[in-house]
Design a protein around this motif. Structure first.
Motif, PDB file in Angstrom:
ATOM      1  N   LEU A   1       0.865  -1.183   0.000  1.00 27.99           N
ATOM      2  CA  LEU A   1       0.000   0.000   0.000  1.00 27.99           C
ATOM      3  C   LEU A   1       0.898   1.228   0.000  1.00 27.99           C
ATOM      4  N   THR A   2       0.828   2.003  -1.076  1.00 31.75           N
ATOM      5  CA  THR A   2       1.606   3.236  -1.172  1.00 31.75           C
ATOM      6  C   THR A   2       0.644   4.414  -1.160  1.00 31.75           C
ATOM      7  N   ARG A   3       1.006   5.413  -0.375  1.00 31.20           N
ATOM      8  CA  ARG A   3       0.131   6.572  -0.181  1.00 31.20           C
ATOM      9  C   ARG A   3       0.789   7.840  -0.711  1.00 31.20           C
ATOM     10  N   PRO A   4      -0.004   8.780  -1.169  1.00 27.68           N
ATOM     11  CA  PRO A   4       0.553  10.087  -1.549  1.00 27.68           C
ATOM     12  C   PRO A   4       0.816  10.917  -0.303  1.00 27.68           C
ATOM     13  N   SER A   5       1.653  11.914  -0.427  1.00 27.26           N
ATOM     14  CA  SER A   5       1.879  12.802   0.719  1.00 27.26           C
ATOM     15  C   SER A   5       0.604  13.558   1.069  1.00 27.26           C
ATOM     16  N   VAL A   6      -0.217  13.852   0.051  1.00 27.72           N
ATOM     17  CA  VAL A   6      -1.529  14.469   0.264  1.00 27.72           C
ATOM     18  C   VAL A   6      -2.547  13.725  -0.584  1.00 27.72           C
ATOM     19  N   TRP A   7      -3.572  13.206   0.038  1.00 27.77           N
ATOM     20  CA  TRP A   7      -4.660  12.522  -0.677  1.00 27.77           C
ATOM     21  C   TRP A   7      -5.579  13.603  -1.238  1.00 27.77           C
ATOM     22  N   GLN A   8      -5.582  13.766  -2.562  1.00 27.33           N
ATOM     23  CA  GLN A   8      -6.195  14.928  -3.171  1.00 27.33           C
ATOM     24  C   GLN A   8      -7.563  14.694  -3.790  1.00 27.33           C
ATOM     25  N   ALA A   9      -7.944  13.454  -4.033  1.00 28.90           N
ATOM     26  CA  ALA A   9      -9.197  13.170  -4.724  1.00 28.90           C
ATOM     27  C   ALA A   9      -9.806  11.894  -4.162  1.00 28.90           C
ATOM     28  N   PRO A  10     -11.123  11.717  -4.278  1.00 32.65           N
ATOM     29  CA  PRO A  10     -11.788  10.555  -3.656  1.00 32.65           C
ATOM     30  C   PRO A  10     -11.616   9.255  -4.439  1.00 32.65           C
ATOM     31  N   TYR A  11     -10.366   8.957  -4.771  1.00 34.99           N
ATOM     32  CA  TYR A  11     -10.058   7.779  -5.561  1.00 34.99           C
ATOM     33  C   TYR A  11      -9.118   6.846  -4.806  1.00 34.99           C
ATOM     34  N   ILE A  12      -9.273   5.551  -5.080  1.00 34.80           N
ATOM     35  CA  ILE A  12      -8.372   4.499  -4.628  1.00 34.80           C
ATOM     36  C   ILE A  12      -8.056   3.643  -5.849  1.00 34.80           C
ATOM     37  N   PHE A  13      -6.795   3.410  -6.107  1.00 33.00           N
ATOM     38  CA  PHE A  13      -6.400   2.506  -7.185  1.00 33.00           C
ATOM     39  C   PHE A  13      -5.997   1.165  -6.574  1.00 33.00           C
ATOM     40  N   ALA A  14      -6.400   0.073  -7.226  1.00 39.37           N
ATOM     41  CA  ALA A  14      -6.032  -1.261  -6.769  1.00 39.37           C
ATOM     42  C   ALA A  14      -5.579  -2.101  -7.957  1.00 39.37           C
ATOM     43  N   SER A  15      -4.573  -2.923  -7.711  1.00 43.79           N
ATOM     44  CA  SER A  15      -4.066  -3.840  -8.738  1.00 43.79           C
ATOM     45  C   SER A  15      -3.979  -5.227  -8.104  1.00 43.79           C
ATOM     46  N   PRO A  16      -5.047  -6.014  -8.176  1.00 43.10           N
ATOM     47  CA  PRO A  16      -5.100  -7.284  -7.446  1.00 43.10           C
ATOM     48  C   PRO A  16      -4.431  -8.460  -8.131  1.00 43.10           C
ATOM     49  N   HIS A  17      -4.144  -8.347  -9.435  1.00 45.89           N
ATOM     50  CA  HIS A  17      -3.662  -9.511 -10.177  1.00 45.89           C
ATOM     51  C   HIS A  17      -2.272  -9.321 -10.785  1.00 45.89           C
ATOM     52  N   SER A  18      -1.554  -8.270 -10.398  1.00 42.55           N
ATOM     53  CA  SER A  18      -0.233  -8.028 -11.005  1.00 42.55           C
ATOM     54  C   SER A  18       0.908  -8.537 -10.136  1.00 42.55           C
TER      55      SER A  18
ATOM     56  N   PRO B   1      -3.993   6.900  -3.194  1.00 41.85           N
ATOM     57  CA  PRO B   1      -3.257   5.706  -2.780  1.00 41.85           C
ATOM     58  C   PRO B   1      -3.415   4.562  -3.778  1.00 41.85           C
ATOM     59  N   ILE B   2      -2.433   3.667  -3.779  1.00 41.94           N
ATOM     60  CA  ILE B   2      -2.458   2.503  -4.670  1.00 41.94           C
ATOM     61  C   ILE B   2      -2.199   1.251  -3.829  1.00 41.94           C
ATOM     62  N   LEU B   3      -3.108   0.288  -3.959  1.00 42.68           N
ATOM     63  CA  LEU B   3      -2.996  -0.999  -3.269  1.00 42.68           C
ATOM     64  C   LEU B   3      -2.663  -2.074  -4.297  1.00 42.68           C
ATOM     65  N   THR B   4      -1.582  -2.810  -4.059  1.00 44.82           N
ATOM     66  CA  THR B   4      -1.110  -3.803  -5.015  1.00 44.82           C
ATOM     67  C   THR B   4      -0.844  -5.132  -4.313  1.00 44.82           C
ATOM     68  N   ALA B   5      -1.389  -6.212  -4.853  1.00 40.75           N
ATOM     69  CA  ALA B   5      -1.059  -7.544  -4.347  1.00 40.75           C
ATOM     70  C   ALA B   5       0.335  -7.926  -4.830  1.00 40.75           C
ATOM     71  N   ARG B   6       1.169  -8.424  -3.933  1.00 46.79           N
ATOM     72  CA  ARG B   6       2.480  -8.914  -4.324  1.00 46.79           C
ATOM     73  C   ARG B   6       2.428 -10.393  -4.690  1.00 46.79           C
ATOM     74  N   PHE B   7       1.543 -11.131  -4.069  1.00 43.19           N
ATOM     75  CA  PHE B   7       1.415 -12.561  -4.371  1.00 43.19           C
ATOM     76  C   PHE B   7       0.768 -12.735  -5.738  1.00 43.19           C
ATOM     77  N   PRO B   8       1.128 -13.786  -6.459  1.00 39.79           N
ATOM     78  CA  PRO B   8       0.584 -13.977  -7.803  1.00 39.79           C
ATOM     79  C   PRO B   8      -0.848 -14.493  -7.777  1.00 39.79           C
ATOM     80  N   ARG B   9      -1.563 -14.200  -8.826  1.00 38.83           N
ATOM     81  CA  ARG B   9      -2.956 -14.638  -8.951  1.00 38.83           C
ATOM     82  C   ARG B   9      -3.077 -16.158  -8.924  1.00 38.83           C
TER      83      ARG B   9
END
Length: 292
Positions: free
Chosen positions: A15-32, A72-80
């Motif tokens: 989970l990586t976060r911006p220094s300032v959360w500027q917009a009501p968005y969350i990015f996720a990458s569950p299968h990479s 912020p961006i949430l990324t799975a490290r484990f493979p699908r």
């Protein structure tokens, strides 16, 4: 950016976060995820390249950094192929295990029947991953060490976003083959909103316009309308919107042979970055308000 063989039995998420959360968005990458436990590889009858064909390979690296876009961006490290977080935790094929994991299994799910449950039986192209059954403890451990923490992080981000902005928009990033099951060439991007059930129409329209403006062809809900994440978390009436975005692998990846990044990766990253910046800037709060 190559796949990694790791000693850790259960790679987690990032989970990586911006220094300032500027917009009501969350990015996720569950299968990479591309951290392959050595113990998993030794238990599989497929080699690493064959297992990697299940990945939404390098989708996370196509995205701008959190500080570039202010979300912020949430990324799975484990493979699908190890754990698929875009499934219900109960979508378990009990025949894969010597003793079933200690959960209420939905073994009659269509996805389980096809071999693509939360702990997949098959990799891409329907190739069996294992030659023998797994222990029930192995299945339970993968869920408790990989699946549950990922979803706890996603739920936490959604709650935090709603507290900050009054709403939350999750963009669930995926990739897809360049050619569909019936042999047809697919669009550059497919937006999946469960036919309007998982996010407001305006959210989908804004992304469609931005991607089209960046020179990408776009379709909605065909052939991918969204999976477990969109259907579970997308509750527009409660201010939580989830949109799945599938990116055509043929635009950036040698999908047929090596699973390596192709020559057009940089161009696609620039185009996606432009589209993302356009949408996020329209939704962003002034910096002084976002910092409060």
């Amino acid at each position: 950016m190559v796949a990694k063989i790791v000693k850790a039995s259960f790679p987690g998420h990032l989970l990586t976060r911006p220094s300032v959360w500027q917009a009501p968005y969350i990015f996720a990458s569950p299968h990479s995820g591309r951290h392959y436990p050595s113990r998993f590889l030794s238990s599989s009858i497929l080699d690493l390249t064959e297992l990697r064909r299940s990945e939404d390979a390098y989708v996370d690296t196509l995205l701008p950094s959190p500080d570039e876009i202010g979300v912020p961006i949430l990324t799975a490290r484990f493979p699908r192929a190890f754990v698929d977080v875009n499934r219900s935790a109960n979508e378990i094929d009990t025949t894969m295990f010597t003793t079933p994991p200690k959960i209420s299994a939905e073994s009659r799910s269509n996805r389980v029947a096809a071999g693509f449950g939360v702990i997949p039986k098959y990799a891409a192209a329907g190739r069996a991953i294992y030659s023998r059954r797994l222990s029930g403890q192995e299945g339970s451990s993968r869920l408790s060490m990989c699946y549950e923490p990922y979803h706890a992080a996603l739920r936490g981000l959604i709650d935090e976003c709603v507290d900050l902005f009054g709403t939350a928009i999750v963009i669930d990033w995926h990739s897809m083959p360049s050619v569909g099951a019936s042999g047809q060439k697919l669009a550059d991007a497919v937006l999946g909103n469960r036919y309007g059930a998982s996010c407001d129409r305006a959210v989908c329209t804004s992304w469609e316009a931005a991607l089209d403006g960046a020179g990408l062809t776009v379709r909605r809900n065909s052939p991918y309308a969204g999976g477990y994440v969109t259907s579970t978390y997308g509750k527009p009436a409660k201010g939580v919107h989830v949109l799945q975005i599938e990116i055509n692998r043929g635009l950036y990846l040698d999908e047929a042979r090596t699973m390596r990044i192709g020559a057009r990766f940089r161009l696609l990253k620039e185009r996606l970055g432009s589209a993302i910046a356009s949408v996020i800037s329209d939704a962003a709060l002034p910096l002084d308000i976002a910092a409060e």
